[in-house]
Scaffold this motif. Structure first.
Motif, PDB file in Angstrom:
ATOM      1  N   PHE B  28      84.054  24.635   6.444  1.00 53.98           N
ATOM      2  CA  PHE B  28      84.629  25.120   7.699  1.00 53.98           C
ATOM      3  C   PHE B  28      84.961  26.612   7.578  1.00 53.98           C
ATOM      4  CE2 PHE B  28      87.739  25.871  10.989  1.00 53.98           C
ATOM      5  CZ  PHE B  28      87.308  25.089  12.051  1.00 53.98           C
ATOM      6  N   GLY B  29      85.478  26.990   6.430  1.00 48.43           N
ATOM      7  CA  GLY B  29      85.819  28.394   6.193  1.00 48.43           C
ATOM      8  C   GLY B  29      84.605  29.306   6.291  1.00 48.43           C
ATOM      9  N   ARG B  30      83.492  28.872   5.693  1.00 48.15           N
ATOM     10  CA  ARG B  30      82.261  29.676   5.793  1.00 48.15           C
ATOM     11  C   ARG B  30      81.816  29.780   7.249  1.00 48.15           C
ATOM     12  NH1 ARG B  30      80.930  26.738   0.981  1.00 48.15           N
ATOM     13  NH2 ARG B  30      79.774  25.203   2.218  1.00 48.15           N
ATOM     14  N   ALA B  31      81.987  28.691   8.010  1.00 45.00           N
ATOM     15  CA  ALA B  31      81.522  28.665   9.406  1.00 45.00           C
ATOM     16  C   ALA B  31      82.314  29.617  10.292  1.00 45.00           C
ATOM     17  CB  ALA B  31      81.599  27.241   9.949  1.00 45.00           C
ATOM     18  N   ALA B  34      85.724  32.952   7.245  1.00 42.26           N
ATOM     19  CA  ALA B  34      86.960  33.110   6.466  1.00 42.26           C
ATOM     20  C   ALA B  34      86.590  33.569   5.064  1.00 42.26           C
ATOM     21  CB  ALA B  34      87.725  31.794   6.395  1.00 42.26           C
ATOM     22  N   THR B  35      87.089  34.733   4.685  1.00 45.23           N
ATOM     23  CA  THR B  35      86.726  35.283   3.382  1.00 45.23           C
ATOM     24  C   THR B  35      87.884  35.325   2.398  1.00 45.23           C
ATOM     25  OG1 THR B  35      87.177  37.491   4.233  1.00 45.23           O
ATOM     26  CG2 THR B  35      84.883  36.737   4.347  1.00 45.23           C
ATOM     27  N   ASN B  36      89.093  34.938   2.859  1.00 42.61           N
ATOM     28  CA  ASN B  36      90.241  35.015   1.965  1.00 42.61           C
ATOM     29  C   ASN B  36      90.066  34.020   0.811  1.00 42.61           C
ATOM     30  OD1 ASN B  36      93.023  34.484   0.910  1.00 42.61           O
ATOM     31  ND2 ASN B  36      93.509  36.043   2.452  1.00 42.61           N
ATOM     32  N   SER B  51      99.234  23.901  -3.232  1.00 48.47           N
ATOM     33  CA  SER B  51      98.767  22.865  -4.150  1.00 48.47           C
ATOM     34  C   SER B  51      97.241  22.825  -4.252  1.00 48.47           C
ATOM     35  CB  SER B  51      99.294  21.500  -3.697  1.00 48.47           C
ATOM     36  OG  SER B  51      98.862  21.220  -2.373  1.00 48.47           O
ATOM     37  N   ASP B  52      96.568  23.337  -3.211  1.00 47.69           N
ATOM     38  CA  ASP B  52      95.098  23.394  -3.248  1.00 47.69           C
ATOM     39  C   ASP B  52      94.683  24.430  -2.197  1.00 47.69           C
ATOM     40  OD1 ASP B  52      92.284  22.774  -3.529  1.00 47.69           O
ATOM     41  OD2 ASP B  52      92.868  20.761  -4.184  1.00 47.69           O
ATOM     42  N   ILE B  53      93.364  24.567  -1.986  1.00 43.65           N
ATOM     43  CA  ILE B  53      92.920  25.594  -1.046  1.00 43.65           C
ATOM     44  C   ILE B  53      93.437  25.308   0.369  1.00 43.65           C
ATOM     45  CG2 ILE B  53      90.914  26.278  -2.392  1.00 43.65           C
ATOM     46  CD1 ILE B  53      89.155  24.656  -0.462  1.00 43.65           C
ATOM     47  N   VAL B  54      93.683  26.392   1.113  1.00 47.85           N
ATOM     48  CA  VAL B  54      94.302  26.327   2.440  1.00 47.85           C
ATOM     49  C   VAL B  54      93.201  26.366   3.495  1.00 47.85           C
ATOM     50  CG1 VAL B  54      95.846  27.551   4.041  1.00 47.85           C
ATOM     51  CG2 VAL B  54      96.395  27.433   1.589  1.00 47.85           C
ATOM     52  N   ALA B  55      93.321  25.505   4.505  1.00 54.70           N
ATOM     53  CA  ALA B  55      92.338  25.470   5.584  1.00 54.70           C
ATOM     54  C   ALA B  55      92.574  26.635   6.544  1.00 54.70           C
ATOM     55  CB  ALA B  55      92.438  24.148   6.337  1.00 54.70           C
ATOM     56  N   PRO B  56      91.494  27.158   7.174  1.00 58.70           N
ATOM     57  CA  PRO B  56      91.667  28.202   8.193  1.00 58.70           C
ATOM     58  C   PRO B  56      92.525  27.668   9.353  1.00 58.70           C
ATOM     59  CG  PRO B  56      89.367  28.046   7.519  1.00 58.70           C
ATOM     60  CD  PRO B  56      90.065  26.865   6.918  1.00 58.70           C
TER      61      PRO B  56
END
Lengths: 141, 148
Positions: B28-31, B34-36, B51-56
């Motif tokens: 979803f981030g690539r779509a 999102a580059t952070n 705790s893990d990667i954050v969703a956009p």
């Protein structure tokens, strides 16, 4: 990365100014990622059949891209508290040229007590505004 | 069939839990461009206290989608999907969505207004985690075009 300082911001200050280019590939990628497979976002024949000027970007894709300029400025996507838009005009995505999306983010309001700022986005494509009242409330504590 | 005004105030059954996968967040981030690193790299997310990667910010639409499907499938709703245009969208977060969250969404129809032959349906999906704590409310206004 250090967050921007609330006390260094002024109303009207531009905090982000970014251009993005989307293509038909972007629409297919977003369809897969989001689960929104409405064919008006990737099929010219279907778009034409329902009277649209062409294949349109998902409004949610435009909304999702526009806020990335603010995320990049903040340095942390978790600082976004609230994000709302009105979809005012569709973005037609040409099969060869794609479409450009321009985002300018300005400080709209400051709330030092809450440690929050409101960032107002101007989002344009093909020279027209495509998201209305696009506002992002962010935490700068 | 016009939009049923009695939908206003209706609350739907909570959706089945949605487990937020790390690769889905990355996809979803690539779509959405999102580059952070916090959106993609568990080490960067951990360094920022997650705790893990954050969703956009707009990822909640993926969880919200199943609630809007409930609304459109409601037998007495009178909402013809081919006439629906997305008018407004808002996300109000208590905390960001992170990979590993197990999210449940409950839809309520908060407002139905008629404006010049069109119906404006506003529905809020309140999304909570496995502990029952509020994560985000996703609110959509759908414009259902009239016959005219």
């Amino acid at each position: 990365m250090t967050a921007p300082r609330l006390d260094a911001l002024e109303i009207g200050q531009v905090v982000a100014d970014a251009d993005y280019r989307i293509s038909r590939d972007s629409l297919v990628r977003y369809a897969g990622a989001s689960g929104d497979f409405n064919a008006i976002h990737y099929r010219d024949d279907v778009a034409e059949a329902v009277g649209l000027p062409g294949v349109l970007a998902h409004g949610m894709l435009t909304m999702g891209i526009a806020v990335q300029s603010v995320v990049d400025w903040l340095g942390d996507p978790g600082r976004i508290l609230d994000y709302g838009v009105r979809f005012t005009r569709p973005v037609v995505v040409d099969p060869l040229e794609g479409a450009g999306i321009a985002v300018v983010a300005k400080v709209g309001a400051l709330d030092p007590d809450a440690g929050e700022a409101r960032i107002d986005l101007t989002v344009t494509a093909h020279g027209g505004t495509v998201l209305g009242k696009a506002q992002v409330r962010v935490s700068l504590r | 069939m016009p939009v049923n005004p009695e939908l206003q105030g209706r609350v739907f059954a909570p959706t089945d839990p949605y487990l937020v996968g790390r690769e889905k967040v990355r996809e979803f981030g690539r779509a959405v461009f999102a580059t952070n690193p916090i959106n993609h790299d568990p080490a960067a997310a951990a360094a920022a206290g997650y705790s893990d990667i954050v969703a956009p910010p707009t990822f909640a639409v993926v969880v919200q989608e199943s609630t809007l499907a409930q609304l459109l499938a409601e037998p007495d709703a009178g909402i013809d999907f081919s006439r629906v245009v997305h008018g407004e969208q808002r996300f109000s977060y208590s905390r960001p969505i992170v990979a590993g969250d197990e999210l449940t969404a409950t839809l309520s129809v908060t407002s139905i207004k008629t404006l010049g032959g069109n119906a404006m349906v506003t529905a809020e999906s309140s999304i909570v985690d496995q502990a029952g704590s509020h994560v985000v409310t996703a609110s959509s206004t759908l414009v259902v075009r009239g016959d005219a």
